[in-house]
Write a protein that holds these residues in place. Sequence first.
Motif, short mmCIF file in Angstrom:
data_model
loop_
_atom_site.label_atom_id
_atom_site.label_comp_id
_atom_site.label_asym_id
_atom_site.label_seq_id
_atom_site.Cartn_x
_atom_site.Cartn_y
_atom_site.Cartn_z
N THR A 1 -14.42 17.37 5.04
CA THR A 1 -15.30 17.66 3.98
C THR A 1 -14.75 16.59 2.88
O THR A 1 -15.31 16.74 1.75
N GLY B 1 -33.41 17.74 -6.02
CA GLY B 1 -34.46 18.25 -5.62
C GLY B 1 -34.43 18.99 -4.37
O GLY B 1 -35.33 19.36 -3.68
N MET B 2 -33.12 19.82 -4.12
CA MET B 2 -32.93 20.60 -3.05
C MET B 2 -33.51 21.95 -3.51
O MET B 2 -33.16 22.23 -4.60
N THR B 3 -33.83 22.72 -2.57
CA THR B 3 -34.17 24.13 -2.90
C THR B 3 -33.15 25.16 -2.97
O THR B 3 -32.00 24.54 -2.54
N GLN C 1 -31.77 25.24 0.36
CA GLN C 1 -30.89 24.10 1.05
C GLN C 1 -29.83 23.75 0.34
O GLN C 1 -28.79 23.30 1.07
N PRO D 1 -20.93 24.74 3.21
CA PRO D 1 -20.13 23.70 4.05
C PRO D 1 -19.09 23.52 3.14
O PRO D 1 -17.77 23.44 3.69
N LEU D 2 -19.09 23.53 1.72
CA LEU D 2 -17.99 23.15 1.16
C LEU D 2 -17.01 24.30 1.06
O LEU D 2 -15.70 24.24 0.60
N VAL E 1 -21.23 18.33 -8.13
CA VAL E 1 -21.69 18.31 -6.94
C VAL E 1 -23.15 19.34 -7.07
O VAL E 1 -24.21 18.88 -6.43
N GLY F 1 -26.78 23.69 2.93
CA GLY F 1 -26.52 22.29 3.08
C GLY F 1 -25.32 21.80 2.17
O GLY F 1 -24.57 20.81 2.59
N VAL F 2 -25.04 22.49 0.96
CA VAL F 2 -24.06 21.87 0.23
C VAL F 2 -23.00 23.23 0.08
O VAL F 2 -21.70 23.08 0.02
N ALA G 1 -25.86 17.67 -9.01
CA ALA G 1 -26.54 16.54 -8.15
C ALA G 1 -27.36 17.23 -7.21
O ALA G 1 -28.65 16.78 -6.95
N ALA G 2 -26.88 18.47 -6.58
CA ALA G 2 -27.82 19.09 -5.55
C ALA G 2 -29.07 19.52 -6.12
O ALA G 2 -30.18 19.51 -5.57
N ARG G 3 -29.05 20.20 -7.15
CA ARG G 3 -30.20 20.39 -8.10
C ARG G 3 -30.92 19.58 -8.15
O ARG G 3 -32.37 19.13 -8.45
#
Lengths: 249, 312
Positions: free
Chosen positions: A242, A152-154, A157, A165-166, A144, A161-162, A147-149
């Motif tokens: 979640t 293209g999340m900064t 973010q 919350p998790l 996860v 965003g990830v 994938a977040a990297r």
Amino acid sequence: MKPGLIIRLVVLALLVAFIVTPESFAWVFQPLTKNGQPAIYVQNSLLNLTVSHLTIVAIATIASTLLAVGLAILVTRPFGAEFLPLSRSLANIGQTFPPVAVLALAVPVLGFGTAPTLVALFLYGLLPIFENALTGLTTLPPAVTEAARGVGMTDRQRLLGVELPLATPVILAGIRLSVVISVATATIGSTVAASTLGEVIIAGLLSNNLAFIAQGGLVVGVMAVLIYDALSALERALMARTGQRRQHA
Amino acid sequence: MIEIEALTKDYLELTVVDHVGLTVADGEIAVIVGTSGSGKTTLLRMINRLIEPTSGTVKIDGQDTRDVPAFELRRRIGYAIQGHGLFPHRTVGQNIATVPTLLGWDKGKIAARVDELLELFQLPAAEFRDRMPSELSGGQQQRVGVARALAAEPKLLLMDEPFGALDPIIRAKAQSDLLAIQKRFGTTIVLVTHDMEEAIHLGSRIAVMDKGKLLQYAPPDEIIARPATPFVAELIGTGERPFRLLSLGKVRDLVESGPAQGEPISADASLRDAYAECLWTGREMLPVVDADGASIGRIRRDDIAHKAERPQ
């Protein structure tokens, strides 16, 4: 409705009824008194004491949550990694001081009243939240975070965003531990004149009145159990939302 | 078009990727094959700068990837990984919408794109859009992962063992879906796998890597016929060579006119399947039908066998 929930609601109703109109429960505590002692503590409103008790716990917990989660975020970023050992030992030191010692040390500086109690609860609450926030932020599923990297999340973010919350259910478990410890520990704040339910217990100890000790202790104990249960339920709901634990069919 | 030149990654003393150079033309599927530790994943991850190269360059359509911020580069490149990496706290629709949302597309366009992709991957949008990833099967999660990678219509798609966690039947389906989608969008794909079978099936060119070095980069038939080193030959499997070669050809290529007995075979089946059918049913020749089921001739076992000989 599940039986467990019904029992909790009944207990909550009894607790509220007792705090609002303690006199109507005098017959329950009468057998614990000797030599015509009063059965119910009336020198101070039980409702005021409860509200003040919970307010102190809430303020201390919010402050320790902010600092502990903030620290955990900082030391799990690449630039903060070298502060990890330092922040861990700081939080550990907070936990090794007995709360009574913190009170004793804080009174000369802060004076009698609520302030030293807040400091003690704040320091005491840091470690469980910090440890859990660290665990939550460092044990995210690698696929996860990868994938977040990869999408293209900064950094920001990814965190908001990830990662947060998790990690929230795990952080919440730390807050739950911290709150329950604080609800119980706040009682000794009354030894330095903080307005908490400890006042009832101390009055009972000073006048050798078992009824006072029992009602003070019961209110604190029942509150701790109910808060623990409520936060556990919130955690389970978040976990399910979640998708980190499969819901039972 | 991707041009990789002298790309190198060192970790302290260890060189994980050693002066690798290769070019992938538009619309090609380049498959990087190697054992674990060969540096294939590191090579892939240097293309979208999840790993920063020690030296060497990667150019995409002539532009050096270091000239744009890493996160912007990654939004332009699709990325699908083993174990899909779906965000467990977001719905299927939100997962697919990730990159378009980051790019600031308007809501209507995003919603339309999400539904289009779900339908494309045979997941009815009304049913799947609002479900959580944990409520899907492994094969469905994998499809959503690829759909997310394709959401912003990237010209280039990187895939790191995307089918590694799937069982064989679902994997074959996922592979043929990928080929169909690639044909439809003309996406350039760089895919990493340790499975030579998968590489031959999917790749228009195959790059074989070992110990950080690129040993051979060629179309599948050439890799099979003329392996550059003993290691490449070993990776193909010497006993498997003729059958791998047959798996590249289609029945259509060897059809001749004339009758044959028994169950027909599709013109789009591989020669390998046709040969297996001949052997299994003890027939010298098979009738051939096209996609509509109309007879178009026959195929002979000897012709297939001849095709399996080492090309000169």
